[in-house]
Design a protein around this motif. Sequence first.
Motif, mmCIF file in Angstrom:
data_model
loop_
_atom_site.group_PDB
_atom_site.id
_atom_site.type_symbol
_atom_site.label_atom_id
_atom_site.label_comp_id
_atom_site.label_asym_id
_atom_site.label_seq_id
_atom_site.Cartn_x
_atom_site.Cartn_y
_atom_site.Cartn_z
ATOM 1 N N GLN A 26 0.832 -1.201 0.000
ATOM 2 C CA GLN A 26 0.000 0.000 0.000
ATOM 3 C C GLN A 26 0.869 1.253 0.000
ATOM 4 O O GLN A 26 0.598 2.214 -0.727
ATOM 5 C CB GLN A 26 -0.945 -0.013 1.201
ATOM 6 C CG GLN A 26 -2.033 -1.063 1.080
ATOM 7 C CD GLN A 26 -2.783 -1.285 2.392
ATOM 8 O OE1 GLN A 26 -2.448 -0.724 3.430
ATOM 9 N NE2 GLN A 26 -3.810 -2.131 2.327
ATOM 10 N N LYS A 27 1.931 1.243 0.816
ATOM 11 C CA LYS A 27 2.864 2.377 0.826
ATOM 12 C C LYS A 27 3.539 2.526 -0.537
ATOM 13 O O LYS A 27 3.719 3.643 -1.025
ATOM 14 C CB LYS A 27 3.918 2.200 1.913
ATOM 15 C CG LYS A 27 3.392 2.408 3.305
ATOM 16 C CD LYS A 27 4.519 2.247 4.311
ATOM 17 C CE LYS A 27 4.020 2.429 5.724
ATOM 18 N NZ LYS A 27 5.108 2.257 6.704
ATOM 19 N N ALA A 28 3.909 1.399 -1.137
ATOM 20 C CA ALA A 28 4.543 1.440 -2.459
ATOM 21 C C ALA A 28 3.588 2.034 -3.490
ATOM 22 O O ALA A 28 3.984 2.895 -4.284
ATOM 23 C CB ALA A 28 4.975 0.030 -2.879
ATOM 24 N N ASP A 29 2.346 1.576 -3.478
ATOM 25 C CA ASP A 29 1.353 2.093 -4.429
ATOM 26 C C ASP A 29 1.171 3.595 -4.268
ATOM 27 O O ASP A 29 1.093 4.330 -5.258
ATOM 28 C CB ASP A 29 0.011 1.383 -4.251
ATOM 29 C CG ASP A 29 0.052 -0.071 -4.693
ATOM 30 O OD1 ASP A 29 0.963 -0.453 -5.460
ATOM 31 O OD2 ASP A 29 -0.840 -0.833 -4.250
ATOM 32 N N GLU A 30 1.114 4.050 -3.023
ATOM 33 C CA GLU A 30 0.906 5.474 -2.765
ATOM 34 C C GLU A 30 2.084 6.304 -3.269
ATOM 35 O O GLU A 30 1.895 7.316 -3.935
ATOM 36 C CB GLU A 30 0.701 5.706 -1.269
ATOM 37 C CG GLU A 30 0.322 7.133 -0.966
ATOM 38 C CD GLU A 30 -0.145 7.299 0.464
ATOM 39 O OE1 GLU A 30 0.311 8.266 1.097
ATOM 40 O OE2 GLU A 30 -0.956 6.478 0.925
ATOM 41 N N ILE A 31 3.303 5.862 -2.992
ATOM 42 C CA ILE A 31 4.477 6.641 -3.394
ATOM 43 C C ILE A 31 4.671 6.617 -4.909
ATOM 44 O O ILE A 31 5.137 7.579 -5.504
ATOM 45 C CB ILE A 31 5.752 6.158 -2.651
ATOM 46 C CG1 ILE A 31 6.819 7.247 -2.663
ATOM 47 C CG2 ILE A 31 6.334 4.911 -3.257
ATOM 48 C CD1 ILE A 31 6.663 8.266 -1.610
ATOM 49 N N LEU A 32 4.272 5.518 -5.546
ATOM 50 C CA LEU A 32 4.456 5.403 -6.994
ATOM 51 C C LEU A 32 3.414 6.202 -7.777
ATOM 52 O O LEU A 32 3.566 6.368 -8.990
ATOM 53 C CB LEU A 32 4.448 3.932 -7.421
ATOM 54 C CG LEU A 32 5.677 3.134 -6.981
ATOM 55 C CD1 LEU A 32 5.473 1.645 -7.251
ATOM 56 C CD2 LEU A 32 6.929 3.649 -7.655
ATOM 57 N N LYS A 33 2.394 6.712 -7.116
ATOM 58 C CA LYS A 33 1.384 7.535 -7.788
ATOM 59 C C LYS A 33 1.904 8.938 -8.099
ATOM 60 O O LYS A 33 1.418 9.579 -9.020
ATOM 61 C CB LYS A 33 0.144 7.677 -6.902
ATOM 62 C CG LYS A 33 -0.712 6.445 -6.849
ATOM 63 C CD LYS A 33 -1.916 6.674 -5.959
ATOM 64 C CE LYS A 33 -2.717 5.412 -5.791
ATOM 65 N NZ LYS A 33 -3.813 5.581 -4.819
ATOM 66 N N GLY A 34 2.837 9.409 -7.330
ATOM 67 C CA GLY A 34 3.319 10.778 -7.512
ATOM 68 C C GLY A 34 4.793 10.800 -7.836
ATOM 69 O O GLY A 34 5.393 9.757 -8.128
ATOM 70 N N PRO A 35 5.392 11.970 -7.769
ATOM 71 C CA PRO A 35 6.830 12.041 -8.013
ATOM 72 C C PRO A 35 7.575 11.346 -6.871
ATOM 73 O O PRO A 35 7.178 11.419 -5.712
ATOM 74 C CB PRO A 35 7.136 13.540 -8.034
ATOM 75 C CG PRO A 35 5.953 14.193 -7.414
ATOM 76 C CD PRO A 35 4.792 13.255 -7.509
ATOM 77 N N LEU A 36 8.656 10.658 -7.218
ATOM 78 C CA LEU A 36 9.443 9.935 -6.208
ATOM 79 C C LEU A 36 10.220 10.925 -5.354
ATOM 80 O O LEU A 36 10.666 11.969 -5.854
ATOM 81 C CB LEU A 36 10.402 8.968 -6.893
ATOM 82 C CG LEU A 36 9.760 7.841 -7.685
ATOM 83 C CD1 LEU A 36 10.841 7.000 -8.375
ATOM 84 C CD2 LEU A 36 8.898 6.960 -6.799
ATOM 85 N N PRO A 37 10.412 10.587 -4.093
ATOM 86 C CA PRO A 37 11.223 11.463 -3.224
ATOM 87 C C PRO A 37 12.672 11.534 -3.721
ATOM 88 O O PRO A 37 13.124 10.661 -4.461
ATOM 89 C CB PRO A 37 11.170 10.771 -1.852
ATOM 90 C CG PRO A 37 10.116 9.726 -1.949
ATOM 91 C CD PRO A 37 9.904 9.439 -3.387
ATOM 92 N N ASP A 38 13.389 12.556 -3.277
ATOM 93 C CA ASP A 38 14.797 12.684 -3.651
ATOM 94 C C ASP A 38 15.682 11.801 -2.764
ATOM 95 O O ASP A 38 16.730 11.354 -3.177
ATOM 96 C CB ASP A 38 15.267 14.134 -3.564
ATOM 97 C CG ASP A 38 14.609 14.976 -4.652
ATOM 98 O OD1 ASP A 38 14.370 14.440 -5.749
ATOM 99 O OD2 ASP A 38 14.341 16.159 -4.393
ATOM 100 N N SER A 39 15.276 11.618 -1.533
ATOM 101 C CA SER A 39 16.033 10.740 -0.613
ATOM 102 C C SER A 39 15.176 10.368 0.560
ATOM 103 O O SER A 39 14.097 10.821 0.721
ATOM 104 C CB SER A 39 17.307 11.422 -0.143
ATOM 105 O OG SER A 39 17.041 12.623 0.530
#
Length: 126
Positions: free
Chosen positions: A113-126
Amino acid sequence: MDDVKIGEILMPGEESEQDAKARRVRKRFWPTLKRAIGHIPFVRDLVAAYYCALDPQTPLRTRGILLGALAYFVLPFDIVPDFLAFVGFSDDIAVLTAAFAAVSGQIRDVHYQKADEILKGPLPDS
């Protein structure tokens, strides 16, 4: 890449080794993923593995295996240089595939679920 080398990479290691790998992975995971995103066929699993490896509720052995694989993934220099596009990530894919097989079923729905949420938007820089 032979099984012995992959086995060495995936050794869970001591807790202090895992802490060092976790710091390295936290620092380099997102920039490395940005370079690899078009070359790794299982990005969702990779991001879920990242969250699983950093989850304090994940069993120590599972964390160690995933941190070993993720640390190898974020290494700037490995057996096949990553700047060679898909071929450069083939050794990373082999290590990650072996890690996923070793921890089969340990990556939980919450990590996906966390992966799906983060992959919906721009990836963090770090």
